[in-house]
Design a protein around this motif. Sequence first.
Motif, PDB file in Angstrom:
ATOM      1  N   VAL A 136       7.573  11.423  -1.409  1.00 62.96           N
ATOM      2  CA  VAL A 136       8.752  10.874  -2.145  1.00 62.96           C
ATOM      3  C   VAL A 136       9.740  10.115  -1.012  1.00 62.96           C
ATOM      4  O   VAL A 136      10.158   8.978  -1.689  1.00 62.96           O
ATOM      5  CB  VAL A 136       9.872  12.046  -2.399  1.00 62.96           C
ATOM      6  CG1 VAL A 136      11.208  11.675  -2.843  1.00 62.96           C
ATOM      7  CG2 VAL A 136       9.208  12.866  -3.223  1.00 62.96           C
ATOM      8  N   LEU A 137       9.591  10.242   0.193  1.00 69.85           N
ATOM      9  CA  LEU A 137      10.240   9.323   1.204  1.00 69.85           C
ATOM     10  C   LEU A 137       9.586   8.002   1.179  1.00 69.85           C
ATOM     11  O   LEU A 137      10.503   6.632   1.104  1.00 69.85           O
ATOM     12  CB  LEU A 137      10.368   9.895   2.378  1.00 69.85           C
ATOM     13  CG  LEU A 137      10.954   9.145   3.618  1.00 69.85           C
ATOM     14  CD1 LEU A 137      12.422   8.818   3.382  1.00 69.85           C
ATOM     15  CD2 LEU A 137      10.599   9.560   4.842  1.00 69.85           C
ATOM     16  N   VAL A 152       4.363  17.406   2.658  1.00 69.35           N
ATOM     17  CA  VAL A 152       3.626  16.235   2.074  1.00 69.35           C
ATOM     18  C   VAL A 152       4.567  15.905   0.799  1.00 69.35           C
ATOM     19  O   VAL A 152       4.424  14.656   0.644  1.00 69.35           O
ATOM     20  CB  VAL A 152       2.445  16.970   1.485  1.00 69.35           C
ATOM     21  CG1 VAL A 152       1.497  15.705   0.615  1.00 69.35           C
ATOM     22  CG2 VAL A 152       1.445  17.112   2.684  1.00 69.35           C
ATOM     23  N   LEU A 153       5.164  16.574   0.030  1.00 68.82           N
ATOM     24  CA  LEU A 153       5.767  16.095  -1.020  1.00 68.82           C
ATOM     25  C   LEU A 153       7.092  15.210  -0.666  1.00 68.82           C
ATOM     26  O   LEU A 153       7.259  14.169  -1.149  1.00 68.82           O
ATOM     27  CB  LEU A 153       6.300  17.342  -1.847  1.00 68.82           C
ATOM     28  CG  LEU A 153       7.393  17.046  -3.117  1.00 68.82           C
ATOM     29  CD1 LEU A 153       6.665  16.044  -3.989  1.00 68.82           C
ATOM     30  CD2 LEU A 153       7.834  18.319  -3.618  1.00 68.82           C
ATOM     31  N   LEU A 155       0.735  -1.043   0.163  1.00 64.55           N
ATOM     32  CA  LEU A 155       0.002   0.024  -0.062  1.00 64.55           C
ATOM     33  C   LEU A 155       0.939   1.287   0.042  1.00 64.55           C
ATOM     34  O   LEU A 155       0.401   2.240  -0.251  1.00 64.55           O
ATOM     35  CB  LEU A 155      -0.937  -0.024   1.374  1.00 64.55           C
ATOM     36  CG  LEU A 155      -1.909  -1.090   1.229  1.00 64.55           C
ATOM     37  CD1 LEU A 155      -2.623  -1.074   2.411  1.00 64.55           C
ATOM     38  CD2 LEU A 155      -2.763  -1.020   0.212  1.00 64.55           C
ATOM     39  N   GLN A 156       1.955   1.300   0.592  1.00 65.91           N
ATOM     40  CA  GLN A 156       3.087   2.396   0.669  1.00 65.91           C
ATOM     41  C   GLN A 156       3.197   2.865  -0.836  1.00 65.91           C
ATOM     42  O   GLN A 156       3.474   4.067  -1.068  1.00 65.91           O
ATOM     43  CB  GLN A 156       4.253   2.004   1.199  1.00 65.91           C
ATOM     44  CG  GLN A 156       4.264   1.794   2.741  1.00 65.91           C
ATOM     45  CD  GLN A 156       5.307   2.214   3.362  1.00 65.91           C
ATOM     46  OE1 GLN A 156       5.889   3.183   3.362  1.00 65.91           O
ATOM     47  NE2 GLN A 156       5.958   1.238   4.010  1.00 65.91           N
ATOM     48  N   TRP A 157       3.392   2.082  -2.049  1.00 66.56           N
ATOM     49  CA  TRP A 157       3.641   2.807  -3.228  1.00 66.56           C
ATOM     50  C   TRP A 157       2.224   3.672  -3.579  1.00 66.56           C
ATOM     51  O   TRP A 157       2.501   4.879  -4.085  1.00 66.56           O
ATOM     52  CB  TRP A 157       3.353   1.415  -4.455  1.00 66.56           C
ATOM     53  CG  TRP A 157       4.727   0.555  -4.384  1.00 66.56           C
ATOM     54  CD1 TRP A 157       4.661  -0.573  -4.098  1.00 66.56           C
ATOM     55  CD2 TRP A 157       5.896   1.092  -4.816  1.00 66.56           C
ATOM     56  NE1 TRP A 157       6.192  -0.972  -4.249  1.00 66.56           N
ATOM     57  CE2 TRP A 157       6.824   0.182  -4.633  1.00 66.56           C
ATOM     58  CE3 TRP A 157       6.546   2.225  -5.666  1.00 66.56           C
ATOM     59  CZ2 TRP A 157       8.140   0.079  -5.264  1.00 66.56           C
ATOM     60  CZ3 TRP A 157       7.753   2.504  -5.895  1.00 66.56           C
ATOM     61  CH2 TRP A 157       8.624   1.241  -5.808  1.00 66.56           C
ATOM     62  N   ALA A 158       0.829   3.082  -3.533  1.00 67.94           N
ATOM     63  CA  ALA A 158       0.173   4.006  -3.609  1.00 67.94           C
ATOM     64  C   ALA A 158      -0.202   5.076  -2.840  1.00 67.94           C
ATOM     65  O   ALA A 158      -0.445   6.180  -3.410  1.00 67.94           O
ATOM     66  CB  ALA A 158      -1.495   3.159  -3.529  1.00 67.94           C
ATOM     67  N   PHE A 175       0.234   9.127  -4.509  1.00 61.90           N
ATOM     68  CA  PHE A 175      -0.933  10.006  -4.331  1.00 61.90           C
ATOM     69  C   PHE A 175      -0.260  11.174  -3.756  1.00 61.90           C
ATOM     70  O   PHE A 175      -0.362  12.448  -4.045  1.00 61.90           O
ATOM     71  CB  PHE A 175      -1.959   9.584  -3.364  1.00 61.90           C
ATOM     72  CG  PHE A 175      -2.980  10.374  -2.881  1.00 61.90           C
ATOM     73  CD1 PHE A 175      -3.955  10.799  -3.658  1.00 61.90           C
ATOM     74  CD2 PHE A 175      -2.799  10.831  -1.573  1.00 61.90           C
ATOM     75  CE1 PHE A 175      -5.019  11.919  -3.252  1.00 61.90           C
ATOM     76  CE2 PHE A 175      -3.804  11.856  -1.484  1.00 61.90           C
ATOM     77  CZ  PHE A 175      -4.674  12.356  -2.034  1.00 61.90           C
ATOM     78  N   ALA A 176       0.632  11.081  -2.468  1.00 61.88           N
ATOM     79  CA  ALA A 176       1.206  12.155  -1.843  1.00 61.88           C
ATOM     80  C   ALA A 176       2.113  13.071  -2.726  1.00 61.88           C
ATOM     81  O   ALA A 176       2.020  14.294  -2.748  1.00 61.88           O
ATOM     82  CB  ALA A 176       1.966  11.872  -0.577  1.00 61.88           C
ATOM     83  N   THR A 177       2.847  12.656  -3.432  1.00 63.78           N
ATOM     84  CA  THR A 177       3.764  13.066  -4.413  1.00 63.78           C
ATOM     85  C   THR A 177       3.124  13.936  -5.470  1.00 63.78           C
ATOM     86  O   THR A 177       3.180  14.965  -5.763  1.00 63.78           O
ATOM     87  CB  THR A 177       4.588  12.274  -4.977  1.00 63.78           C
ATOM     88  OG1 THR A 177       5.624  11.433  -4.148  1.00 63.78           O
ATOM     89  CG2 THR A 177       5.759  12.745  -6.015  1.00 63.78           C
TER      90      THR A 177
END
Length: 258
Positions: free
Chosen positions: A248-249, A243-244, A110-113, A117-119
């Motif tokens: 990215v992290l 947020v960006l 789920l971290q990919w999604a 989204f955040a980026t």
Amino acid sequence: MPLSTLADFLPAVQPWQLALICAGVTAAYVIFGMAGFGTALVAGPVLAHFIPVATIVPLLALLDFFAAATNIARDRHAADSAELGRLVPFLAAGSLAGAALLLWGRPDALQWALGAFATGYALHALSGHKPRSALPPRAALPFGFIGGIFSALFGSGGFLYAIYLAGRLDDKDRIRVTQSTLIGLSTLTRAVLFLLAGVYAQAPMLVLAAALVPAMLLGTAIGRRITLRLSREQFLRVVHGVVLCSGVLLLWRQWAGA
């Protein structure tokens, strides 16, 4: 390199190591004092060089809770009770769902999604595009619920609350204090889980947390002072920048671990 346990680390800590840790924590809580979230972005990588990685999340949960409580005690009149009333029930439900996924699912995918989204959202927000209208109240359901899930899973759902509040409120102080209140509730949930699991029964954890409280308080105070001097537009650029970095992290962690 980090030692195997905090009990190994504390007796052997050198003054320069403690100074670096305190500097990283202070910088992290400057961000927290400004945006109301984001401590793991700065403090996590610094702490990982010196203490066991498994210690970082419960340690920051403890410090985040007390930092949020400090902000709330000072500025509680600025919190938006209507938005809290909308978000908190969904946050709580999402936290329970996140805990279930953590125990019985495979949450790492789920971290990919979340990272994408955040980026994408942050880049869009920083581009200067103006939304046609504010977010509707019903947006509290997805932002609160999904934020609760990712807070429980990874301790990284705070930026979702920030996106919602930035789309609903006009006053930067109301955004910041309401955000701090939500983070306080979220981290309290995690801290209780760590307490029940016996994590905080380890004396070295409490000793290190106590040693870092002055750095946390200093950073939070500096961040708050900076925020008071910013316009709403400048404040939102800071929030979207955090947020960006969060997005990215998350993507980098997934890529590095692949």
